[in-house]
Write an enzyme that holds these catalytic residues in place. Structure first.
Site, PDB file in Angstrom:
ATOM      1  N   ASP A  72      -3.812  -9.337  10.238  1.00 54.16           N
ATOM      2  CA  ASP A  72      -2.328  -9.055  10.136  1.00 54.16           C
ATOM      3  C   ASP A  72      -1.473  -9.421  11.440  1.00 54.16           C
ATOM      4  O   ASP A  72      -1.750  -9.507  12.410  1.00 54.16           O
ATOM      5  CB  ASP A  72      -2.468  -7.364  10.244  1.00 54.16           C
ATOM      6  CG  ASP A  72      -2.923  -6.799   8.836  1.00 54.16           C
ATOM      7  OD1 ASP A  72      -3.290  -7.315   8.023  1.00 54.16           O
ATOM      8  OD2 ASP A  72      -2.601  -5.753   8.713  1.00 54.16           O
ATOM      9  N   ASP A  91       1.025  -1.305   0.113  1.00 55.99           N
ATOM     10  CA  ASP A  91      -0.098  -0.259   0.013  1.00 55.99           C
ATOM     11  C   ASP A  91       0.700   1.281  -0.063  1.00 55.99           C
ATOM     12  O   ASP A  91       1.991   1.261   0.402  1.00 55.99           O
ATOM     13  CB  ASP A  91      -0.867  -0.070   1.537  1.00 55.99           C
ATOM     14  CG  ASP A  91      -2.044   0.724   1.227  1.00 55.99           C
ATOM     15  OD1 ASP A  91      -2.277   1.459   0.199  1.00 55.99           O
ATOM     16  OD2 ASP A  91      -3.017   0.711   1.982  1.00 55.99           O
ATOM     17  N   ASP A 123      -6.320  -6.296  -1.700  1.00 53.34           N
ATOM     18  CA  ASP A 123      -7.010  -6.087  -0.097  1.00 53.34           C
ATOM     19  C   ASP A 123      -8.537  -6.366   0.044  1.00 53.34           C
ATOM     20  O   ASP A 123      -9.050  -6.207  -1.204  1.00 53.34           O
ATOM     21  CB  ASP A 123      -6.076  -4.869   0.585  1.00 53.34           C
ATOM     22  CG  ASP A 123      -5.608  -5.152   1.802  1.00 53.34           C
ATOM     23  OD1 ASP A 123      -6.264  -5.747   2.614  1.00 53.34           O
ATOM     24  OD2 ASP A 123      -4.761  -4.664   2.225  1.00 53.34           O
TER      25      ASP A 123
HETATM   26  C1  GLA Z   1      -4.025  -4.704   5.381  1.00 49.30           C
HETATM   27  C2  GLA Z   1      -3.202  -5.761   4.872  1.00 49.30           C
HETATM   28  C3  GLA Z   1      -1.874  -5.473   5.299  1.00 49.30           C
HETATM   29  C4  GLA Z   1      -1.432  -4.454   4.376  1.00 49.30           C
HETATM   30  C5  GLA Z   1      -2.278  -3.074   4.987  1.00 49.30           C
HETATM   31  C6  GLA Z   1      -1.691  -1.902   3.967  1.00 49.30           C
HETATM   32  O1  GLA Z   1      -4.252  -4.322   6.656  1.00 49.30           O
HETATM   33  O2  GLA Z   1      -3.810  -6.874   5.559  1.00 49.30           O
HETATM   34  O3  GLA Z   1      -1.057  -6.709   4.784  1.00 49.30           O
HETATM   35  O4  GLA Z   1      -1.454  -4.597   2.999  1.00 49.30           O
HETATM   36  O5  GLA Z   1      -3.507  -3.264   4.603  1.00 49.30           O
HETATM   37  O6  GLA Z   1      -2.644  -0.813   4.225  1.00 49.30           O
END
Ligand code: GLA
Length: 388
Positions: free
Chosen positions: A184, A49, A127
């Site tokens: 995450d 991102d 995502d």
């Molecule tokens: C989500 C995804 C992460 C990352 C962030 C970026 O939380 O699960 O792995 O890509 O977005 O904003």
């Protein structure tokens, strides 16, 4: 395209978050080659991102790279990555905005897939933030799956919906090659432990064609970077890597490769662990020791749900078997292997010849029962063959 082994590479998010730019990517590409990571199999360099401007181009409708972070555009970054023998990965989102509030691909899927193909992308992480509530995830992933098929380039499709909405039941039908089956990770042992325990009954969904992705590794971060928490020690990272390998999970490094120590590099390039991870059959591991164990206070318990010491067994091709003894507790624990539970009854006369993947030491033929006493968070991992 056919993806029949867990993808391996690097992703910018864990360490860099929004602090990405052309130099960081080029330096990481150089480091992936110079440290031997590419030779070990880590071939995808993925930009996560925060790579674009906050709004699309008002005339073309295209997402445009941030002109300060990427002053020469994305194709030149991709060309550099390719010139090093690596493959290039991009990031977008199924919703209207990405998780960090940049333009998402909702209703622009085909245009964005074409744009990523123009960049020379080989990988797309996709995502799930800001998803319009009236669109179910399967439709949104299917749309981008179709867009990637139309874009004229082989692009590995990596879904990221954090294991929500029973994703394992529908994601394979959408054309993805890997999909995040967990939330995450952060750089702590409990985060890693929660992730791995959450996957025990999901492992059978992971198979050639589309692998369960349990998130980027935090190995080598030691608390630095973008994903918070105090960090882990080398024992924690050793167990993290062994678990990712025996789970056939994609091996996406998230630490700063430019600063990896010799020890970190030795861990993530361990040939035997990578062989376990990349085994072409990609069979799910199973846990054998659902037996009475002592907890940290010395009390007897019938299985420790999340924690304790566990023994994982994974059948490999060529009649080999991987065994991982791991201690997820805060005190020394014994991980046990009842051979009977692995399908090797004593009456068969068979046992296992076991070679330690970290030390190369062979234990000779073990039969019936064995245990390993492990320090907190430590593990031992073996590649084994049946023998009398
Ligand atoms: C989500 C995804 C992460 C990352 C962030 C970026 O939380 O699960 O792995 O890509 O977005 O904003």
């Amino acid at each position: 395209m056919i993806v029949n082994k867990p993808p391996m590479g690097f992703n910018t998010w864990n360490t860099f978050g929004e602090n990405i730019n052309e130099s960081v990517i080029k330096e990481t590409a150089d480091a992936m080659v110079d440290t031997g990571l590419l030779d070990a199999g880590y071939k995808y360099l993925v930009i996560d991102d925060c790579w674009s401007e906050r709004e699309r181009d008002s005339v073309t409708g295209k997402i445009i790279p941030d002109h300060i972070k990427f002053p020469n555009g994305m194709k030149s970054v991709s060309d550099y990555v390719h010139s090093k023998g690596l493959l290039f990965g991009m990031y977008s989102c199924a919703g209207t905005r990405t998780c960090a509030d940049y333009p998402g691909s909702f209703d622009h899927e085909f245009l964005d897939a074409e744009t990523f193909a123009e960049y020379g992308a080989d990988f797309l992480k996709y995502d799930y933030c800001y998803r319009p509530a009236h669109h179910h995830g399967d439709l949104l992933y299917r749309r981008m799956g179709m867009a990637l098929k139309a874009c004229g380039r082989d692009i590995l499709f990596s879904a990221c919906n954090w294991g929500c909405d029973d994703v394992e039941k529908w994601i394979r039908s959408t054309g993805t090659h890997m999909y995040r089956s967990t939330g995450d990770i952060n750089d702590s042992f409990p985060s890693m432990r929660d992730i791995l325990f959450s996957q025990i009954d999901k492992l059978a969904y992971s198979a050639p064609g589309c692998f369960n992705d349990i998130d980027m590794l935090t190995i080598g971060m030691y608390g630095k970077g973008n994903v918070g928490s105090a960090g882990c020690n080398d024992t924690d990272y050793k167990t993290q890597f062994a678990v990712w390998c025996i789970y056939s999970a994609p091996l996406m490094l998230g630490g700063d490769i430019r600063t990896f120590s010799k020890e970190t590099l030795a861990l993530v390039t361990n040939k035997k662990l990578i062989r376990i991870n990349q085994d072409e059959e990609a069979r799910p591991a199973f846990i054998t020791n659902s037996r009475i164990e002592k907890d940290c206070n010395g009390e007897m318990k019938y299985t420790v749900e999340k924690g304790g010491a566990k023994t994982f067994v994974k059948l490999l091709s060529d009649n080999e078997i991987a065994v991982l003894f791991a201690n997820f507790d805060e005190c020394e624990r014994k991980a046990e292997l009842y051979f009977e539970d692995a399908g090797i009854p004593f009456a068969s006369g068979y046992g296992l010849v076991m070679e330690n993947v970290f030390t190369g030491e062979s234990l000779g033929v073990k039969k019936d029962y064995m245990s390993r006493s492990l320090a907190p968070h430590d593990c031992e991992c073996y590649i084994c063959k049946l023998a009398k």
